[in-house]
Motif scaffolding. Structure first.
Motif, PDB file in Angstrom:
ATOM      1  N   GLU A 245       0.833  -1.210   0.000  1.00 56.69           N
ATOM      2  CA  GLU A 245       0.000   0.000   0.000  1.00 56.69           C
ATOM      3  C   GLU A 245       0.864   1.255   0.000  1.00 56.69           C
ATOM      4  O   GLU A 245       0.606   2.193  -0.745  1.00 56.69           O
ATOM      5  CB  GLU A 245      -0.944   0.005   1.201  1.00 56.69           C
ATOM      6  N   ARG A 246       1.920   1.282   0.813  1.00 57.45           N
ATOM      7  CA  ARG A 246       2.817   2.444   0.804  1.00 57.45           C
ATOM      8  C   ARG A 246       3.451   2.601  -0.583  1.00 57.45           C
ATOM      9  O   ARG A 246       3.564   3.710  -1.099  1.00 57.45           O
ATOM     10  CB  ARG A 246       3.921   2.295   1.852  1.00 57.45           C
ATOM     11  N   THR A 247       3.863   1.498  -1.190  1.00 58.32           N
ATOM     12  CA  THR A 247       4.469   1.547  -2.521  1.00 58.32           C
ATOM     13  C   THR A 247       3.461   2.058  -3.550  1.00 58.32           C
ATOM     14  O   THR A 247       3.786   2.885  -4.395  1.00 58.32           O
ATOM     15  CB  THR A 247       5.007   0.164  -2.923  1.00 58.32           C
ATOM     16  N   ARG A 248       2.214   1.581  -3.460  1.00 61.35           N
ATOM     17  CA  ARG A 248       1.160   2.028  -4.374  1.00 61.35           C
ATOM     18  C   ARG A 248       0.932   3.528  -4.224  1.00 61.35           C
ATOM     19  O   ARG A 248       0.826   4.263  -5.207  1.00 61.35           O
ATOM     20  CB  ARG A 248      -0.134   1.264  -4.115  1.00 61.35           C
ATOM     21  N   GLN A 249       0.867   4.008  -2.978  1.00 57.56           N
ATOM     22  CA  GLN A 249       0.670   5.436  -2.741  1.00 57.56           C
ATOM     23  C   GLN A 249       1.806   6.247  -3.359  1.00 57.56           C
ATOM     24  O   GLN A 249       1.569   7.230  -4.061  1.00 57.56           O
ATOM     25  CB  GLN A 249       0.612   5.721  -1.234  1.00 57.56           C
TER      26      GLN A 249
END
Length: 193
Positions: free
Chosen positions: A136-140
């Motif tokens: 999720e952090r990478t996607r953001q």
């Protein structure tokens, strides 16, 4: 009769109702217990008592303590840090890094980071939670970097931002090397740019 059942189901699914309040109380209880006792030093019963709910409510919704802990980390850390859109990548990264710094140094931040680290080595469910948080952090970050690329800016990849901006802040908080000053955060962003 069927209409009454359907109305009841709709009420049960409505966000902000009793279910949302119970989840918020349970999540806060977990965060408080992690901060006070550390990972592995409390039970579902302790969480339920702190949250003011029945043990059965916790088991019915989450099944076990590890699943609950994973949900707390994913929900609390993913709900934070809205992705800024300042018009430049440097501005976006500065704003985002400052938001993350405020969150992880706030009242619940260190406890949540310690929980995320503990979960990553606590079995399959914990590893899944840890991976979901990273994803999720990478996607953001990728959404911010893609916007910069579309504007014609040179952008590092998401892992460079994780490695050179977020990871140093996380490490400092985990080891009590705070505060994360604006100058420190600015330096991290400048180096990755």
């Amino acid at each position: 009769m069927a209409d009454g059942v359907n109305e009841e189901r709709q009420r049960a699914r409505r966000p902000g109702g009793r279910s949302a309040r119970v989840a918020a109380q349970v999540h806060q209880a977990v965060t408080d217990l992690i901060g006070e006792r550390g990972y592995g030093n409390f039970t579902v019963g302790d969480v339920a008592t702190r949250a003011g709910v029945a043990d059965s409510s916790v088991y019915r919704r989450w099944g076990n303590l590890e699943t609950l802990l994973a949900d707390v980390v994913l929900t609390r850390l993913n709900a934070q840090s809205p992705m800024p859109d300042t018009g430049t990548l440097a501005g976006d990264l500065r704003t985002y890094a400052a938001q993350v710094a405020r969150e992880i140094t706030g009242p619940d931040g260190p406890a949540l980071l310690h929980l995320a680290v503990a979960l990553s080595s606590s079995g399959e469910r914990g590893r899944q939670a840890s991976e979901a948080l990273r994803a999720e952090r990478t996607r953001q970050l990728q959404s911010m970097l893609d916007r910069a690329h579309d504007r014609g800016e040179r952008a590092p990849d998401a892992y460079e931002v994780l490695d050179h901006v977020l990871a140093p802040m996380y490490i400092r908080v985990l080891f009590g090397l705070v505060p994360l000053t604006p100058d420190y955060i600015e330096g991290l962003v400048e180096r990755v740019m």
